[in-house]
Design a protein around this motif. Structure first.
Motif, PDB file in Angstrom:
ATOM      1  N   LYS A   1       0.853  -1.191   0.000  1.00 60.70           N
ATOM      2  CA  LYS A   1       0.000   0.000   0.000  1.00 60.70           C
ATOM      3  C   LYS A   1       0.884   1.234   0.000  1.00 60.70           C
ATOM      4  O   LYS A   1       1.529   1.556   1.004  1.00 60.70           O
ATOM      5  N   THR A   2       0.923   1.932  -1.148  1.00 60.98           N
ATOM      6  CA  THR A   2       1.821   3.080  -1.283  1.00 60.98           C
ATOM      7  C   THR A   2       1.522   4.161  -0.253  1.00 60.98           C
ATOM      8  O   THR A   2       2.432   4.731   0.361  1.00 60.98           O
ATOM      9  N   ALA A   3       0.242   4.468  -0.052  1.00 62.51           N
ATOM     10  CA  ALA A   3      -0.123   5.540   0.882  1.00 62.51           C
ATOM     11  C   ALA A   3       0.314   5.214   2.299  1.00 62.51           C
ATOM     12  O   ALA A   3       0.620   6.109   3.089  1.00 62.51           O
ATOM     13  N   ASP A   4       0.357   3.941   2.622  1.00 59.92           N
ATOM     14  CA  ASP A   4       0.730   3.526   3.967  1.00 59.92           C
ATOM     15  C   ASP A   4       2.218   3.229   4.087  1.00 59.92           C
ATOM     16  O   ASP A   4       2.785   3.253   5.173  1.00 59.92           O
ATOM     17  N   GLY A   5       2.845   2.920   2.952  1.00 57.30           N
ATOM     18  CA  GLY A   5       4.262   2.604   2.959  1.00 57.30           C
ATOM     19  C   GLY A   5       4.585   1.276   3.598  1.00 57.30           C
ATOM     20  O   GLY A   5       5.659   1.102   4.190  1.00 57.30           O
ATOM     21  N   SER A   6       3.664   0.312   3.490  1.00 53.06           N
ATOM     22  CA  SER A   6       3.919  -0.990   4.104  1.00 53.06           C
ATOM     23  C   SER A   6       3.193  -2.079   3.323  1.00 53.06           C
ATOM     24  O   SER A   6       2.316  -1.813   2.494  1.00 53.06           O
ATOM     25  N   GLY A   7       3.562  -3.301   3.623  1.00 50.21           N
ATOM     26  CA  GLY A   7       2.942  -4.437   2.967  1.00 50.21           C
ATOM     27  C   GLY A   7       1.515  -4.646   3.434  1.00 50.21           C
ATOM     28  O   GLY A   7       1.105  -4.200   4.506  1.00 50.21           O
ATOM     29  N   CYS A   8       0.732  -5.329   2.610  1.00 56.20           N
ATOM     30  CA  CYS A   8      -0.655  -5.641   2.929  1.00 56.20           C
ATOM     31  C   CYS A   8      -1.034  -6.905   2.173  1.00 56.20           C
ATOM     32  O   CYS A   8      -0.182  -7.550   1.556  1.00 56.20           O
ATOM     33  N   LEU A   9      -2.303  -7.280   2.191  1.00 56.96           N
ATOM     34  CA  LEU A   9      -2.748  -8.480   1.492  1.00 56.96           C
ATOM     35  C   LEU A   9      -3.224  -8.181   0.076  1.00 56.96           C
ATOM     36  O   LEU A   9      -3.193  -9.055  -0.785  1.00 56.96           O
ATOM     37  N   ASP A  10      -3.687  -6.967  -0.174  1.00 56.27           N
ATOM     38  CA  ASP A  10      -4.145  -6.583  -1.513  1.00 56.27           C
ATOM     39  C   ASP A  10      -2.966  -6.332  -2.426  1.00 56.27           C
ATOM     40  O   ASP A  10      -1.979  -5.702  -2.042  1.00 56.27           O
ATOM     41  N   SER A  11      -3.081  -6.791  -3.671  1.00 54.83           N
ATOM     42  CA  SER A  11      -2.061  -6.509  -4.682  1.00 54.83           C
ATOM     43  C   SER A  11      -2.507  -5.293  -5.490  1.00 54.83           C
ATOM     44  O   SER A  11      -3.499  -5.354  -6.226  1.00 54.83           O
ATOM     45  N   PHE A  12      -1.776  -4.179  -5.356  1.00 55.69           N
ATOM     46  CA  PHE A  12      -2.169  -2.917  -5.991  1.00 55.69           C
ATOM     47  C   PHE A  12      -1.253  -2.593  -7.173  1.00 55.69           C
ATOM     48  O   PHE A  12      -0.081  -2.967  -7.203  1.00 55.69           O
ATOM     49  N   GLN A  13      -1.812  -1.824  -8.145  1.00 56.36           N
ATOM     50  CA  GLN A  13      -1.008  -1.388  -9.287  1.00 56.36           C
ATOM     51  C   GLN A  13      -0.025  -0.287  -8.898  1.00 56.36           C
ATOM     52  O   GLN A  13       1.041  -0.159  -9.521  1.00 56.36           O
TER      53      GLN A  13
ATOM     54  N   ASP B   1      15.805 -25.401 -14.615  1.00 53.22           N
ATOM     55  CA  ASP B   1      15.197 -24.174 -14.113  1.00 53.22           C
ATOM     56  C   ASP B   1      15.048 -23.140 -15.224  1.00 53.22           C
ATOM     57  O   ASP B   1      15.912 -23.012 -16.098  1.00 53.22           O
ATOM     58  N   LYS B   2      13.923 -22.405 -15.155  1.00 52.13           N
ATOM     59  CA  LYS B   2      13.684 -21.331 -16.116  1.00 52.13           C
ATOM     60  C   LYS B   2      14.117 -19.999 -15.505  1.00 52.13           C
ATOM     61  O   LYS B   2      13.975 -19.774 -14.304  1.00 52.13           O
ATOM     62  N   GLN B   3      14.632 -19.133 -16.325  1.00 51.26           N
ATOM     63  CA  GLN B   3      15.044 -17.791 -15.894  1.00 51.26           C
ATOM     64  C   GLN B   3      14.016 -16.778 -16.397  1.00 51.26           C
ATOM     65  O   GLN B   3      13.744 -16.689 -17.589  1.00 51.26           O
ATOM     66  N   ILE B   4      13.444 -16.031 -15.451  1.00 52.50           N
ATOM     67  CA  ILE B   4      12.422 -15.025 -15.761  1.00 52.50           C
ATOM     68  C   ILE B   4      13.043 -13.648 -15.579  1.00 52.50           C
ATOM     69  O   ILE B   4      13.540 -13.310 -14.496  1.00 52.50           O
ATOM     70  N   GLN B   5      13.032 -12.845 -16.636  1.00 51.84           N
ATOM     71  CA  GLN B   5      13.485 -11.461 -16.523  1.00 51.84           C
ATOM     72  C   GLN B   5      12.255 -10.567 -16.543  1.00 51.84           C
ATOM     73  O   GLN B   5      11.454 -10.601 -17.479  1.00 51.84           O
ATOM     74  N   LEU B   6      12.115  -9.765 -15.485  1.00 52.13           N
ATOM     75  CA  LEU B   6      10.949  -8.900 -15.334  1.00 52.13           C
ATOM     76  C   LEU B   6      11.393  -7.445 -15.306  1.00 52.13           C
ATOM     77  O   LEU B   6      12.279  -7.078 -14.541  1.00 52.13           O
ATOM     78  N   ASN B   7      10.775  -6.638 -16.161  1.00 50.95           N
ATOM     79  CA  ASN B   7      10.999  -5.184 -16.179  1.00 50.95           C
ATOM     80  C   ASN B   7       9.679  -4.491 -15.890  1.00 50.95           C
ATOM     81  O   ASN B   7       8.669  -4.774 -16.555  1.00 50.95           O
ATOM     82  N   ILE B   8       9.684  -3.583 -14.916  1.00 52.87           N
ATOM     83  CA  ILE B   8       8.502  -2.783 -14.595  1.00 52.87           C
ATOM     84  C   ILE B   8       8.922  -1.325 -14.530  1.00 52.87           C
ATOM     85  O   ILE B   8       9.849  -0.963 -13.785  1.00 52.87           O
ATOM     86  N   ASP B   9       8.263  -0.476 -15.315  1.00 52.22           N
ATOM     87  CA  ASP B   9       8.511   0.965 -15.280  1.00 52.22           C
ATOM     88  C   ASP B   9       7.310   1.654 -14.648  1.00 52.22           C
ATOM     89  O   ASP B   9       6.150   1.307 -14.938  1.00 52.22           O
ATOM     90  N   CYS B  10       7.568   2.638 -13.808  1.00 51.47           N
ATOM     91  CA  CYS B  10       6.517   3.334 -13.070  1.00 51.47           C
ATOM     92  C   CYS B  10       6.503   4.807 -13.445  1.00 51.47           C
ATOM     93  O   CYS B  10       7.477   5.345 -13.980  1.00 51.47           O
ATOM     94  N   VAL B  11       5.390   5.477 -13.137  1.00 50.00           N
ATOM     95  CA  VAL B  11       5.295   6.915 -13.378  1.00 50.00           C
ATOM     96  C   VAL B  11       6.205   7.626 -12.383  1.00 50.00           C
ATOM     97  O   VAL B  11       6.660   7.058 -11.389  1.00 50.00           O
ATOM     98  N   GLY B  12       6.475   8.890 -12.650  1.00 52.05           N
ATOM     99  CA  GLY B  12       7.366   9.655 -11.783  1.00 52.05           C
ATOM    100  C   GLY B  12       6.890   9.692 -10.347  1.00 52.05           C
ATOM    101  O   GLY B  12       5.711   9.920 -10.084  1.00 52.05           O
ATOM    102  N   GLY B  13       7.795   9.448  -9.432  1.00 47.28           N
ATOM    103  CA  GLY B  13       7.460   9.445  -8.016  1.00 47.28           C
ATOM    104  C   GLY B  13       6.998   8.114  -7.481  1.00 47.28           C
ATOM    105  O   GLY B  13       6.943   7.904  -6.267  1.00 47.28           O
ATOM    106  N   ALA B  14       6.642   7.189  -8.371  1.00 46.97           N
ATOM    107  CA  ALA B  14       6.208   5.860  -7.947  1.00 46.97           C
ATOM    108  C   ALA B  14       7.354   4.873  -8.148  1.00 46.97           C
ATOM    109  O   ALA B  14       8.395   5.198  -8.725  1.00 46.97           O
ATOM    110  N   GLY B  15       7.165   3.655  -7.692  1.00 43.59           N
ATOM    111  CA  GLY B  15       8.205   2.665  -7.861  1.00 43.59           C
ATOM    112  C   GLY B  15       7.827   1.329  -7.266  1.00 43.59           C
ATOM    113  O   GLY B  15       6.895   1.224  -6.458  1.00 43.59           O
ATOM    114  N   VAL B  16       8.537   0.306  -7.653  1.00 43.82           N
ATOM    115  CA  VAL B  16       8.333  -1.038  -7.119  1.00 43.82           C
ATOM    116  C   VAL B  16       9.000  -1.117  -5.742  1.00 43.82           C
ATOM    117  O   VAL B  16      10.155  -0.728  -5.581  1.00 43.82           O
ATOM    118  N   GLU B  17       8.254  -1.602  -4.761  1.00 40.61           N
ATOM    119  CA  GLU B  17       8.808  -1.771  -3.417  1.00 40.61           C
ATOM    120  C   GLU B  17       8.627  -3.191  -2.887  1.00 40.61           C
ATOM    121  O   GLU B  17       9.374  -3.617  -2.004  1.00 40.61           O
TER     122      GLU B  17
END
Length: 551
Positions: free
Chosen positions: A413-425, A523-539
């Motif tokens: 949860k970005t607004a809370d800055g902590s983990g939760c159970l919901d998966s948010f965009q 084993d399979k190798q998965i490469q994941l790229n995620i780009d976010c809008v300014g000020g956001a990011g993957v945590e």
């Protein structure tokens, strides 16, 4: 005829936020239909104050302790779960709460959701905007007293959190005695009160009494005046102890007052009013608020003699109190006016599980040929990943050779800055994936922050559908939203008004990155790229890798 077997947990006593591990030993007594089994977490919300019958509201909290308005199914109470028998570990799902909760948003439509709502621990706002809870029995008409209930079953179907438990014939004689273990999310459960209030009549509490009505013209907390004039409503209040709700129009989509009404027999309320006409016949402290208990509720459906004397109005709601608001009958010219009410705050103990039991269905006449065949099933391995905020995220992950589906979620949860159970965009803009250095698509896949009309890329949706079908799941819902346990913004709330986080869909819509995987020899190798809008990011990311198994 098949019979049900109840197995008590190995651990006894009350389960709390710190004592939260439960296990069951399953005897080798025959053949079980695991698909019909369920776990009963018999739970209570202790009320430690003498405040009559109250309606608790159950919500879940983030890792930081912030209370969330999202609706959670009962399976969210189980954090981790494992099943083993004499052959060893059969299934071990870490963070089954995140997996089951978020996948259900895609495999349940509104009708499916409504069908089990009556037994859910978290009760969302209903279409009528009313509330209910498994921890009380509310009587909204007549004089039968409502009840606060303890030790209520919170049922969790085993097949919702473990794929192996979809097996219809499991021979315990073949595989020997078994063991089921789990860790609970009891510390994540929050308890609050519906229709609470205080003696100061703070405006923060009044919205729920109007069920969202900001204008105040259609509110349940306003009453008709008590008038001492001959033939006036309430002239006999001293003996009848009756008050009539001060409006008769319906403010929700349904014409059933019972569904949407905010009162029940046995409820305590603060009532205040002002005297006029002299005489000082109001009870002590009426101007600031006195506590009364509702002993009876009448609805007038067009009858000539139901309700408050001299005010037999169709659709009127009349409350009978345990004691009057005046010390004697009023006379002509005397009034008690501006009558309003608010809830009496209750004090709750922490949510607890009093005891737990596993319910199994033992098959009386099993097909032993079928029961003795090897069992093929799928399970999930889990990989959790936390990082400082990264706007342009890139990372390689390793996936097992037998993995056939990959689900990636962001329970943060970005607004809370902590983990939760919901998966948010969380303002993720787009992503791209490669499997063993091969692109799974020829371009970036846009999410809501970058999609046309703030919608997901059709390719993203198509991958979700294919992956869920590959997992044997029926796709019934692609709204990527959760029902809200909080009150809607307005009184005319329909389904869309009862969605959690609807004001900011770029952040609050659900995230499920799904990809079908080929079986490989290594084993399979998965490469994941995620780009976010300014000020956001993957945590935070959690990967669930669906793997094929057989015993």
């Amino acid at each position: 005829m098949n019979k049900l077997i109840k197995i008590s947990s190995n651990e006894g006593g009350v389960f709390t936020g710190t004592n939260n591990r439960i296990s069951f030993n399953i005897p080798d007594m025959g053949v079980y239909d695991l698909s019909k089994s369920y776990i009963n977490l018999v739970s209570s919300v202790p009320i430690t104050s003498a405040t009559g019958v109250v309606c608790p509201v159950i919500k879940m909290k983030s890792d930081k302790g912030t209370v969330l308005d999202s609706y959670f199914r009962n399976s969210a109470l189980i954090k981790n779960i494992s099943f083993s028998n004499q052959l060893g570990s059969v299934e071990n799902v870490q963070r089954s709460d995140i997996l089951s909760h978020n996948l259900k948003d895609y495999t349940e439509d509104v009708e499916s959701f409504t069908s089990h709502n009556y037994q859910d621990l978290c009760q969302p706002v209903q279409t009528s905007l009313a509330r209910s809870s498994i921890f009380n029995e509310l009587h909204k008409e007549g004089s039968s007293v409502s009840k606060n209930l303890l030790r209520q079953p919170v049922r969790v179907k085993c097949s919702e959190i473990m794929n192996f438990w979809k097996t219809k014939q499991y021979s315990s004689q073949r595989y020997g005695s078994s063991r089921l273990e789990m860790e609970l999310n009891i510390d994540k459960v929050d308890v609050s009160q519906f229709l609470s209030g205080n003696a100061a009549f703070d405006t923060a509490f009044t919205k729920q009494w109007g069920q969202g009505d900001a204008g105040g013209s259609m509110r349940y907390d306003h009453f008709l005046d008590i008038d001492g004039g001959v033939g006036e409503p309430g002239v006999d209040h001293f003996s009848s102890k009756k008050l009539q709700v001060g409006f008769t129009n319906i403010c929700t989509p349904y014409n059933r007052l019972e569904d949407q009404f905010c009162y029940w027999v046995g409820q305590q309320i603060f009532i205040k009013g002002a005297e006029s006409g002299g005489g000082a016949k109001g009870v002590t402290d009426l101007a600031t608020g006195v506590v009364r208990t509702i002993t009876k509720i009448d609805y007038n459906r067009g009858e000539a003699d139901v309700g408050q004397t001299n005010s037999f109005v169709k659709n009127a709601i009349t409350l009978t109190l345990d004691s009057p608001l005046v010390t004697s009958d009023l006379t002509a010219g005397q009034k008690i006016e501006d009558l309003v009410c608010i809830g009496v705050p209750a004090t709750f103990g922490a949510f607890q599980v009093d005891y737990a039991e596993l319910v199994l269905e033992q098959i009386a006449s099993p097909d032993m040929v079928e029961a003795n065949k090897p069992i093929q099933y799928t399970s999930y391995t889990t990989e959790e990943f936390d990082t400082v905020k990264v706007q342009n995220f890139q990372r390689n992950f390793t996936v097992e050779p037998e993995a056939i589906t990959l689900y990636i979620m962001s329970p943060f949860k970005t607004a809370d800055g902590s983990g939760c159970l919901d998966s948010f965009q969380n303002d993720f803009d787009h992503y791209r994936m490669r499997v063993d250095n091969k692109d799974v698509c020829g371009r970036n896949i846009n999410l809501r922050s970058n999609g046309a009309n703030r919608a997901n890329d059709p390719l993203h949706t198509q991958k979700q559908i294919v992956a869920l079908q590959n997992s044997g799941k029926k796709v019934k819902n692609l709204l990527e939203v959760s029902m809200s346990v909080g009150l809607p913004a307005d009184i005319e709330g329909d389904y869309n008004d009862r969605i959690e986080g609807k004001a900011d869909p770029d952040k609050n819509c659900r995230l499920l990155i799904a990809q079908v995987l080929p079986r490989t020899n290594q084993d399979k190798q998965i490469q994941l790229n995620i780009d976010c809008v300014g000020g956001a990011g993957v945590e935070r990311l959690v990967l669930f890798k669906e793997v094929q198994r057989m015993i």
